[in-house]
Each structure stands twice: as C-alpha cells, then as structure tokens.
Design a protein around this motif. Structure first.
Motif, mmCIF file in Angstrom:
data_model
loop_
_atom_site.group_PDB
_atom_site.id
_atom_site.type_symbol
_atom_site.label_atom_id
_atom_site.label_comp_id
_atom_site.label_asym_id
_atom_site.label_seq_id
_atom_site.Cartn_x
_atom_site.Cartn_y
_atom_site.Cartn_z
ATOM 1 N N THR A 1 0.811 -1.224 0.000
ATOM 2 C CA THR A 1 0.000 0.000 0.000
ATOM 3 C C THR A 1 0.838 1.264 0.000
ATOM 4 O O THR A 1 0.492 2.238 -0.652
ATOM 5 C CB THR A 1 -0.923 0.024 1.228
ATOM 6 N N ILE A 2 1.930 1.252 0.740
ATOM 7 C CA ILE A 2 2.689 2.491 0.921
ATOM 8 C C ILE A 2 3.314 2.966 -0.387
ATOM 9 O O ILE A 2 3.404 4.159 -0.647
ATOM 10 C CB ILE A 2 3.762 2.307 2.029
ATOM 11 N N VAL A 3 3.746 2.015 -1.232
ATOM 12 C CA VAL A 3 4.359 2.397 -2.509
ATOM 13 C C VAL A 3 3.296 2.915 -3.472
ATOM 14 O O VAL A 3 3.514 3.888 -4.199
ATOM 15 C CB VAL A 3 5.124 1.211 -3.119
ATOM 16 N N ALA A 4 2.129 2.258 -3.472
ATOM 17 C CA ALA A 4 1.046 2.695 -4.368
ATOM 18 C C ALA A 4 0.627 4.129 -4.066
ATOM 19 O O ALA A 4 0.344 4.915 -4.987
ATOM 20 C CB ALA A 4 -0.147 1.754 -4.228
ATOM 21 N N ILE A 5 0.595 4.495 -2.775
ATOM 22 C CA ILE A 5 0.213 5.852 -2.388
ATOM 23 C C ILE A 5 1.178 6.874 -2.970
ATOM 24 O O ILE A 5 0.786 7.957 -3.405
ATOM 25 C CB ILE A 5 0.202 5.976 -0.833
ATOM 26 N N SER A 6 2.455 6.531 -2.977
ATOM 27 C CA SER A 6 3.496 7.500 -3.351
ATOM 28 C C SER A 6 3.808 7.522 -4.838
ATOM 29 O O SER A 6 4.584 8.377 -5.280
ATOM 30 C CB SER A 6 4.782 7.181 -2.578
ATOM 31 N N LEU A 7 3.240 6.590 -5.615
ATOM 32 C CA LEU A 7 3.617 6.504 -7.028
ATOM 33 C C LEU A 7 3.417 7.797 -7.816
ATOM 34 O O LEU A 7 4.293 8.174 -8.603
ATOM 35 C CB LEU A 7 2.856 5.354 -7.708
ATOM 36 N N PRO A 8 2.289 8.496 -7.659
ATOM 37 C CA PRO A 8 2.162 9.753 -8.407
ATOM 38 C C PRO A 8 3.289 10.741 -8.119
ATOM 39 O O PRO A 8 3.793 11.405 -9.036
ATOM 40 C CB PRO A 8 0.805 10.302 -7.934
ATOM 41 N N TYR B 1 -6.827 6.660 -8.565
ATOM 42 C CA TYR B 1 -8.158 7.257 -8.697
ATOM 43 C C TYR B 1 -8.352 8.403 -7.699
ATOM 44 O O TYR B 1 -8.857 9.473 -8.052
ATOM 45 C CB TYR B 1 -9.221 6.180 -8.469
ATOM 46 N N ALA B 2 -7.959 8.161 -6.440
ATOM 47 C CA ALA B 2 -8.163 9.176 -5.407
ATOM 48 C C ALA B 2 -7.395 10.456 -5.733
ATOM 49 O O ALA B 2 -7.910 11.569 -5.512
ATOM 50 C CB ALA B 2 -7.737 8.642 -4.044
ATOM 51 N N GLN B 3 -6.190 10.330 -6.277
ATOM 52 C CA GLN B 3 -5.368 11.525 -6.524
ATOM 53 C C GLN B 3 -5.675 12.182 -7.865
ATOM 54 O O GLN B 3 -5.559 13.405 -7.996
ATOM 55 C CB GLN B 3 -3.887 11.152 -6.416
ATOM 56 N N ILE B 4 -6.072 11.378 -8.855
ATOM 57 C CA ILE B 4 -6.353 11.955 -10.177
ATOM 58 C C ILE B 4 -7.809 12.403 -10.303
ATOM 59 O O ILE B 4 -8.088 13.524 -10.743
ATOM 60 C CB ILE B 4 -6.004 10.942 -11.291
ATOM 61 N N SER B 5 -8.744 11.557 -9.905
ATOM 62 C CA SER B 5 -10.162 11.877 -10.099
ATOM 63 C C SER B 5 -10.753 12.665 -8.931
ATOM 64 O O SER B 5 -11.563 13.574 -9.143
ATOM 65 C CB SER B 5 -10.975 10.584 -10.298
ATOM 66 N N SER C 1 -4.885 14.677 -1.749
ATOM 67 C CA SER C 1 -3.441 14.672 -1.507
ATOM 68 C C SER C 1 -3.009 13.255 -1.135
ATOM 69 O O SER C 1 -3.842 12.357 -0.945
ATOM 70 C CB SER C 1 -3.095 15.630 -0.371
ATOM 71 N N ALA C 2 -1.696 13.049 -0.997
ATOM 72 C CA ALA C 2 -1.199 11.721 -0.639
ATOM 73 C C ALA C 2 -1.731 11.282 0.724
ATOM 74 O O ALA C 2 -2.138 10.130 0.910
ATOM 75 C CB ALA C 2 0.329 11.713 -0.638
ATOM 76 N N SER C 3 -1.739 12.194 1.703
ATOM 77 C CA SER C 3 -2.225 11.835 3.040
ATOM 78 C C SER C 3 -3.732 11.573 3.027
ATOM 79 O O SER C 3 -4.225 10.669 3.708
ATOM 80 C CB SER C 3 -1.891 12.932 4.044
ATOM 81 N N GLU C 4 -4.479 12.334 2.246
ATOM 82 C CA GLU C 4 -5.924 12.108 2.139
ATOM 83 C C GLU C 4 -6.220 10.789 1.425
ATOM 84 O O GLU C 4 -7.187 10.092 1.759
ATOM 85 C CB GLU C 4 -6.575 13.272 1.394
ATOM 86 N N THR C 5 -5.375 10.439 0.465
ATOM 87 C CA THR C 5 -5.519 9.151 -0.213
ATOM 88 C C THR C 5 -5.314 7.996 0.767
ATOM 89 O O THR C 5 -5.999 6.968 0.694
ATOM 90 C CB THR C 5 -4.515 9.040 -1.374
ATOM 91 N N GLY C 6 -4.381 8.184 1.696
ATOM 92 C CA GLY C 6 -4.168 7.173 2.727
ATOM 93 C C GLY C 6 -5.413 6.941 3.560
ATOM 94 O O GLY C 6 -5.775 5.804 3.867
ATOM 95 N N LEU C 7 -6.095 8.011 3.908
ATOM 96 C CA LEU C 7 -7.336 7.877 4.677
ATOM 97 C C LEU C 7 -8.433 7.223 3.847
ATOM 98 O O LEU C 7 -9.260 6.472 4.371
ATOM 99 C CB LEU C 7 -7.794 9.258 5.157
ATOM 100 N N TYR C 8 -8.437 7.495 2.550
ATOM 101 C CA TYR C 8 -9.415 6.882 1.640
ATOM 102 C C TYR C 8 -9.256 5.359 1.634
ATOM 103 O O TYR C 8 -10.238 4.612 1.740
ATOM 104 C CB TYR C 8 -9.215 7.458 0.232
#
Length: 596
Positions: free
Chosen positions: A102-109, A365-369, A373-380
């Motif tokens: 999960t941690i790498v997927a969050i940071s990929l963008p 999806y969370a960051q593009i659509s 942010s990265a931290s908000e995506t983590g909460l998602y």
C-alpha cells in the motif's frame, strides 16, 4: 512386506517398523508371547533386518515382538514454547511485505513526477515486486524446508531491508526508473525467501485447533500494519517519497531482534533444489506478464506482445510437464489432486486479482479523479481496512469452529457485491457516496483470505509446510501480478479512449488527447508542456481528465467484481465442508522397501 533372503516369518508377526535390539525385546515383551514368537520364527530375518526401512503405522494387525510400538503420527498437538513471541516476530518480519503493498502505491504519483516515470514504468514498480514474489516463492519455500525456516527468515529480512534502503537511494536522472525497478525486483526476492519460512514457523508453533485463531491474528495484525501503509505513506510522501522505503529498515531490525529472542525451531528436511524448475517458472511468468502489461503500449497488433505472451505460456506448459515428470520437483503439482487444497488455491488466485491491485488503482483514482493529496488518499484506503481487519477475525473464528467453506463462500459473494458497488459509485466523484461500499468490499476480502490460506496449509504434512506455503503464495502473487498486468493495461487503454472521446468532441486531435492522458500520470511538469501545445483548449481537455479516469477505474473494479464472482462459484460448487482435525493429515513417512 517383502524381505530379501529365503527366510520367512510366522503370520503372527506383523510388519517390522524398525530394527529392534534383542535386549529391548526382552525388556518389553511378555514372556509367553516371547516364547511363542521365538519358537515360530527363524533367526534369519533378524540377521538381515538392517536393510529394512520403517513402514507407516498400522492399527489393523496385532503387534509382535519385532515391531516397535508407536503412536499414530499427528500434527503438533500443543503450542510451541514462546509461541506468542514467535508469532510477534513473524508478524514484524512479514509486515514489511504487507506495508509495501500500500505504501508504494500511495506514493507513485509523487515518484512519477520526481523521477519522470513512464505510465508502464510506474506499474512495473509494483508489478516487478509482485512478479519476483510469485516466480520465486516456491523456490523460497523449498529452500526454507531444506536450509531451515528460521535461517531463511533472517536472510530474507536482511535482503528486503537492504534493497528497501537502496530503493530510497534512487538517483535522479535517466537511470532512475531502471534503478527502482531492479531493486524492487530484488526486494521481492527477499520477500519470497522470507515469507514462506515465516508462515511455516507460525504453523509449526500452534496445533491445528489453534491455527485458525493464530493465522487470524497473523493476517489481521499484518493487515492492520498494511493499513498503516496508506496513512504513513501519505504523510511520509509529503516529506520525501524516499522515506517510504527507509521505514522498512527499523521494522526489519525489530523483526530480527524478536526472532533472536524467540528462537523458533529451525527444522531442516534434507533435499535438493530444482534450479531448472525455478528458471522455467521465472521465464514463463515473466514473459507472460510482460506481454500483458506492455500490450497497452506496444498494442495488440504488435508482434512483440504476442511473442511474449505465447512464449510465456509455452514455457509455463513446459514447466508443468517438467514438474510432473521430475522426482524432485520445485512444485509438487500432484498436491492439487487434493480437492480442498486445489479449491483453496483457485479461490486465492481469483481473490488476489482484486486484492493487491486495488491499492494501486484506488490510489491513482483518489489523486487523479478526486483530487486528494497523498495523506488524504491514505485515509481513503483506510476505509477498506475497517472492513478487512474486522472480517479477518470473524473468518478465523469461523474456520476454527466449522471449517473454511462458509466464510469463504460468504466472503466471495460479499466481496463481489462490494467491488461492483464501489466501482459503480466512482463516477460520482464523492467519497461520501462510496465509503459504505468500500467497507463491504473489505469485509468480503477479510472473510476469505485467512480461512482459505490456512485451510490449504492444514491439508499438508508438517514437513511440507514451507513447500506448500510456496505453492499457495505463488498462486496468490501470480494472481496479483496477472491482475495488475491485465487490469492495468485495460486502465491505460480505457482512459485514453475516454479522453479521446471527450477531446474530439471539442475539436482536439487524438494524438494530443493521448499525450494529455499520458502526462497525467507523469506529473505537473509534463502536463505543462502538453498544455502549451493544446493552447486555449488545454483547460477543457484537462478538465475532462477526472471523469475519464474515473470511468476507466470503474470498469477495472467491475473486473475485480467478476474475479470474486468466479471465486464464489468455485467455492460454492467444489469446496468441501467440515474442518481439518488433529491427525487427519499424518506426516510423510517412507514406505517399507525391500532390502538389497
């Protein structure tokens, strides 16, 4: 039993279990039986006894003086010493592999923008790791059985931590993408060495009656640590994306310390490693995934795509035939003759097509659509774990009480519904309209993962835990790798198609629309260049990106729902009921052979 020589034994004497000294016979045999037996039997068999190997235990015949009394072999009936500390040590060891999902997927963008990764390059950061895991897991499991489970855990943790540190040290420039992919592949190799050994240690440390609970704790806490990945990844990325790899180093140190403190058993089972099978597995899986993942870039009309796929499938067929013919295979594929093990493995394969890739797709999806942010995506993503962690405990308790069938069937159905509804709600571009469907998807996956995995391993003898773990994890990780390759390729194709339709409606060429779709994954700098080329219509094109990507991601999640629906049908139709009890699976023992 056939015995060399012309001597024969009286029918009252049962098959010999092992050579027995006459002094031992005199100590334990009743004198009346001894006299009767010695009158009936000639001394010759005793003289030739040293070449006879032990036979499996039998209870259907009386015991004579030449048979060493013994109890039927059963799986470990009591927890090992320090079992709780052993469990904690193994959780910390494997938690690095879960966190990485999960941690790498969050940071990929962010990584894409900083080191200018291509769209497929970003997928290879995830899939190179998964592919290495799937191709080498059986090798790791076999190696663990031969060299010792504790030793391979230690080696795997060290390799994983060192490669994590090197991923964090990725240089900037043209070689950054290759550097990251190479060390992610090596990181996966470290995990492939470590994971089967760690799981085997956990299984060895608990009796069957407690394994469901132990594995629920194992996967539940590891899954909980996985849920830390999105949170930690989000905040660490805002500092520097490199720290998402460095965080594995202190976790590895804790795992090594706890392993040293707990001193789990380091059982070894002498044997040979099938290097030919390992090479065939790596080549076949690698080429198949390469062709599927690159199809979005090369195109389905490109010869490279089909050569890669066909050659990969051909090598995998060769691998299967080689394993079935080999006396010392990497994967004992005949284990799939056990229906319960085969069904568990099939369910895990289709489950993992959805489970691991969802972190990559949901993060994008969370960051593009959604513009998170990265931290908000983590909460998602944490919403998913609210259902997953809870259902994992339910599934483990159900496994201990009634077996795997009910939680697996129910979980596959709930998961399929959850992923479908989650995908359907994505075009609303609102988390408030999605969160309950995300929880449902997590509940479904949580109900299936631990029971199916534990039930599969409960079906094999103790001496085969590492090897069986290698098989189940090969199936799981290959499912994840194929899922990411196929669904990732479709995502790229569908996103481009959606954006082309929106752009051409505004009078913009297909090439410029494709360039806009590509730059979204590469970051702001790349999009600025495309924006200048688009001129005054740039705002309209980029304004269509969130919905175009949401529609593509929706269709990907429909694909995940289909995978879980297939798993549901397999479990419902073929999974046996009931649970594995102590003694149901005896240890492997050599069959009596004729003495030379």
């Amino acid at each position: 039993m056939a015995i060399s020589g012309k001597a024969s034994m009286n029918p009252i004497i049962t098959p010999i279990q092992a050579p027995v000294a006459m002094e031992e016979v005199l100590e334990r045999a009743p004198i009346t039986v001894l006299m009767k037996a010695t009158r009936a039997a000639k001394p010759t068999p005793i003289q030739k006894m040293e070449g006879i190997k032990s036979a499996p235990y039998r209870t259907d015949k009386p015991r004579g003086i030449y048979e060493r009394p013994r109890k039927p072999p059963v799986m470990n009936a009591a927890p090992a010493k320090n079992s709780k500390l052993i469990l904690a040590a193994m959780i910390f060891a494997v938690s690095m592999t879960f966190i990485d999902q999960t941690i790498v997927a969050i940071s990929l963008p962010t990584i894409q923008e900083d080191v200018h990764l291509s769209t497929t390059g970003s997928q290879w950061i995830i899939n190179g790791y998964l592919l290495s895991l799937s191709a080498l897991f059986a090798f790791g499991g076999r190696l663990a059985d031969i060299a010792g489970h504790r030793r391979m855990v230690v080696i795997g943790v060290i390799v994983f931590a060192v490669c994590s540190a090197l991923c964090g040290a990725t240089p900037t420039g043209s070689g950054a993408e290759a550097w990251l992919i190479v060390f992610r592949i090596l990181q996966g190799a470290g995990a492939a060495i470590m994971f089967p050994a760690a799981l085997a240690i956990v299984l060895e440390s608990f009796p069957v009656s407690e394994r469901g609970r132990a594995m629920a704790i194992f996967f539940g806490i590891a899954g909980g640590l996985t849920s830390i990945g999105p949170i930690a990844g989000g905040y660490l990325t805002e500092w520097t994306w490199r720290s998402i790899f460095w965080i594995n180093v202190p976790v590895a140190i804790i795992a090594l310390f706890l392993t040293w403190k707990a001193k789990p058993a380091d059982e070894r089972h002498p044997g040979k490693v099938d290097y030919k099978g390992t090479v065939l597995a790596c080549g076949g899986m690698g080429l198949l995934v390469l062709g599927l993942q690159q199809s979005a870039i090369w195109g389905w009309d490109d010869a490279k795509t089909w050569i890669s796929i066909v050659l990969g499938v051909a090598i995998l067929v060769w691998f299967v035939k080689d394993q079935l013919a080999s006396s010392n295979p990497l994967l004992r594929l005949r284990i799939f003759e056990n229906r319960a093990f085969a069904v568990d493995s099939a369910v895990l394969f289709f489950l993992m097509i959805a489970f691991v890739p969802l972190f990559f797709f949901a993060s994008e999806y969370a960051q593009i659509s959604l513009g998170e942010s990265a931290s908000e995506t983590g909460l998602y993503l944490l919403i998913f774990f609210a259902g997953f962690a809870t259902a994992t405990q339910w599934g483990g308790k159900m496994l201990d009480r009634i077996g795997a069938r009910r939680p697996v069937v129910l979980g596959c159905l709930v998961g399929a519904i959850g992923f479908y509804l989650w995908g359907k709600s994505m075009t609303h571009l609102s988390v408030s309209e999605q969160w309950y469907y995300i929880v449902i998807a997590g509940l479904g996956v949580g109900l299936v993962l631990s029971p199916a995995n534990t039930d599969a391993l409960n079906r094999v003898p103790r001496s085969r835990y590492g090897e069986a773990t290698g098989i189940t994890q090969t199936v799981r990780n290959f499912g994840s790798s194929l899922g990411l390759a196929i669904l990732g390729s479709l995502l790229i194709t569908w996103n481009k198609s959606n954006l082309e339709s929106a752009a051409t409606a505004k009078g913009i060429s297909k090439d410029k629309a494709d360039a806009a779709a590509e730059c979204v994954a590469q970051g702001e700098a790349a999009c600025q260049a495309i924006g200048h080329a688009l001129g005054p219509k740039a705002g309209e094109v980029f304004g269509a990106v969130p919905m175009a990507f949401a529609e593509a991601t929706r269709d990907v999640f429909y694909g995940m729902a289909i995978a879980l629906a297939i798993a549901f049908v397999i479990a419902l139709k073929f999974m046996p009921g009931g649970k594995v009890e102590e003694g149901d699976v005896p240890e492997d023992e050599p069959v009596a052979e004729t003495a030379a």
